[in-house]
Design a protein around this motif. Sequence first.
Motif, short mmCIF file in Angstrom:
data_model
loop_
_atom_site.label_atom_id
_atom_site.label_comp_id
_atom_site.label_asym_id
_atom_site.label_seq_id
_atom_site.Cartn_x
_atom_site.Cartn_y
_atom_site.Cartn_z
N LEU A 282 0.83 -1.21 0.00
CA LEU A 282 0.00 0.00 0.00
C LEU A 282 0.86 1.26 0.00
CD1 LEU A 282 -2.85 -1.04 2.48
CD2 LEU A 282 -2.95 -0.90 -0.01
N LEU A 283 1.94 1.26 0.78
CA LEU A 283 2.83 2.42 0.81
C LEU A 283 3.50 2.64 -0.54
CD1 LEU A 283 4.49 2.03 4.32
CD2 LEU A 283 2.71 3.66 3.63
N ALA A 284 3.93 1.53 -1.16
CA ALA A 284 4.60 1.66 -2.47
C ALA A 284 3.64 2.19 -3.52
CB ALA A 284 5.16 0.31 -2.90
N SER B 29 20.04 0.20 -15.54
CA SER B 29 18.73 -0.20 -15.04
C SER B 29 17.98 -0.92 -16.15
CB SER B 29 17.95 1.02 -14.54
OG SER B 29 18.70 1.76 -13.60
N GLN B 30 18.49 -2.10 -16.50
CA GLN B 30 17.93 -2.80 -17.65
C GLN B 30 16.58 -3.44 -17.38
OE1 GLN B 30 20.91 -3.35 -16.26
NE2 GLN B 30 22.56 -3.44 -17.78
N ILE B 31 16.26 -3.77 -16.13
CA ILE B 31 14.98 -4.40 -15.79
C ILE B 31 14.28 -3.56 -14.74
CG2 ILE B 31 15.75 -6.72 -16.42
CD1 ILE B 31 16.24 -7.29 -13.51
N VAL B 32 13.01 -3.84 -14.51
CA VAL B 32 12.19 -2.99 -13.65
C VAL B 32 12.71 -2.94 -12.21
CG1 VAL B 32 9.86 -2.56 -12.80
CG2 VAL B 32 10.19 -3.43 -15.11
N PRO B 33 13.06 -4.06 -11.56
CA PRO B 33 13.57 -3.94 -10.19
C PRO B 33 14.79 -3.04 -10.08
CG PRO B 33 12.99 -6.21 -10.66
CD PRO B 33 12.90 -5.48 -11.95
N LEU B 34 15.68 -3.08 -11.08
CA LEU B 34 16.84 -2.19 -11.06
C LEU B 34 16.44 -0.74 -11.33
CD1 LEU B 34 19.54 -4.36 -12.88
CD2 LEU B 34 18.97 -4.23 -10.46
N GLN B 35 15.40 -0.54 -12.13
CA GLN B 35 14.90 0.82 -12.36
C GLN B 35 14.32 1.40 -11.08
OE1 GLN B 35 15.03 2.45 -15.48
NE2 GLN B 35 14.44 4.25 -14.32
N ILE B 36 13.66 0.56 -10.29
CA ILE B 36 13.15 1.03 -9.00
C ILE B 36 14.29 1.41 -8.08
CG2 ILE B 36 11.89 0.30 -6.93
CD1 ILE B 36 10.14 -1.43 -8.69
N ARG B 37 15.35 0.60 -8.07
CA ARG B 37 16.53 0.94 -7.26
C ARG B 37 17.12 2.27 -7.68
NH1 ARG B 37 21.94 -2.34 -8.34
NH2 ARG B 37 21.61 -1.18 -10.29
N SER C 144 15.59 4.79 -9.09
CA SER C 144 14.71 5.88 -8.68
C SER C 144 14.88 6.23 -7.21
CB SER C 144 13.25 5.49 -8.95
OG SER C 144 13.04 5.22 -10.32
N LEU C 145 15.21 5.26 -6.40
CA LEU C 145 15.35 5.49 -4.96
C LEU C 145 16.73 5.97 -4.56
CD1 LEU C 145 13.44 2.35 -3.60
CD2 LEU C 145 12.63 4.72 -3.63
N THR C 146 17.76 5.61 -5.31
CA THR C 146 19.13 5.87 -4.87
C THR C 146 19.93 6.76 -5.79
OG1 THR C 146 19.98 3.88 -5.98
CG2 THR C 146 19.18 3.62 -3.73
N SER C 147 19.37 7.15 -6.94
CA SER C 147 20.16 7.91 -7.90
C SER C 147 20.56 9.28 -7.33
CB SER C 147 19.36 8.12 -9.20
OG SER C 147 20.08 8.93 -10.10
N GLU C 148 21.81 9.64 -7.59
CA GLU C 148 22.31 10.95 -7.15
C GLU C 148 22.29 11.97 -8.29
OE1 GLU C 148 26.17 10.36 -5.59
OE2 GLU C 148 25.52 9.15 -3.88
N THR C 149 21.91 11.53 -9.48
CA THR C 149 21.87 12.43 -10.62
C THR C 149 20.45 12.85 -10.98
OG1 THR C 149 21.83 10.54 -12.14
CG2 THR C 149 23.98 11.46 -11.58
N VAL C 150 19.47 11.96 -10.72
CA VAL C 150 18.07 12.28 -10.99
C VAL C 150 17.38 12.47 -9.65
CG1 VAL C 150 15.94 11.57 -12.11
CG2 VAL C 150 18.14 10.90 -13.10
N LEU D 273 8.68 7.96 -8.17
CA LEU D 273 8.50 7.20 -9.40
C LEU D 273 8.62 5.70 -9.13
CD1 LEU D 273 8.23 7.00 -12.48
CD2 LEU D 273 10.72 7.34 -12.64
N ALA D 274 9.38 5.34 -8.08
CA ALA D 274 9.51 3.94 -7.72
C ALA D 274 8.17 3.33 -7.36
CB ALA D 274 10.49 3.79 -6.55
N GLY D 275 7.29 4.12 -6.73
CA GLY D 275 5.97 3.63 -6.40
C GLY D 275 5.14 3.32 -7.63
N ALA D 276 5.26 4.16 -8.66
CA ALA D 276 4.53 3.91 -9.91
C ALA D 276 5.07 2.67 -10.61
CB ALA D 276 4.63 5.13 -10.82
#
Length: 312
Positions: free
Chosen positions: A56-58, A259-267, A269-275, A281-284
């Motif tokens: 629910l939080l995500a 970030s070739q796959i979705v789980p890595l894309q979520i990572r 979104s949460l940890t990027s220092e450039t974006v 966006l990780a929740g979406a």
Amino acid sequence: MTTLVHPGAGAPASAPDAPAGPSHSARARRSAPSLAWLGLLPFAAYVLLFLAVPTLLAIGSGFFTRDGEFTWANVAALGDPVVLNTFANSAWLSLLTAAVGAVVGALVCYALLGMNPDGAIRATVDAAAGVLAQFGGVMLAFAFIATIGIQGVITVFLQDALGFDIYENGTWLYELPGLILPYIYFQIPLMVITFMPALAALKPQWAEANLTLGGTRTSFWTRVGLPVLAPSFLASLLLLFANAFSSYATAAALASQGSQIVPLQIRTSLTSETVLGRENLAGALALGMIVIVGIVMALYSLIQRRAARWQS
């Protein structure tokens, strides 16, 4: 000659009138509240704290900005070409590894079918499948790096003994194609675990009836065995797809860049220092994954229910 019978000698004395319904003690036992459901409280608390609440939080975070304001921007980002390409990569990787794992695993199950269920080989394979199906994450990534990595044991041996360099065209193990072998590694034993009960449930009487009617081994599998096993095979295939689609730790350890796959894309979104400012966006992205996995598991449930008709 007339025989005189005492009224009480020919039949048992009539019992006093008894109530037609259940006894008072039986009614009391049924009306008393059962405490058996208390045994489910620990599991219910576990599901609530570690599955329902994070989900629910995500999902909820995908509809808000970093400042807590409602927005559709995060969900609209699911239509971005980069995000769509990430979902496509996850889909074909999951489908490919699930298909290979399902076919090879089914062949292993067929080989085990002719062995003694209580024999040492069958017990060893069953135990190994149970262990290897859970052997993933960083441990599995390290195992592949140590064996076929750039300085892995097999890589160095092939270079020194045969002059063959498996990385002549690039370091594929640390890119998206490098995830295929590790995923297949745990998909095959998972298929053995899920499909073996269905294959073992084939009744010998069906094969005997086929032979009695003039059939052959080929006709048994084409007309009886494969049609009966098809729902269980498809259900196992969907389960393997969902398992690969949601895998994260192995991919994160091997493909540390990109970030070739979705789980890595979520990572990212949460940890990027450039974006910055796009953590929600990780929740979406998680919402998109939940929808896909939910559809797959719903199909799995429907197919498994159909397969359970003959297994029972």
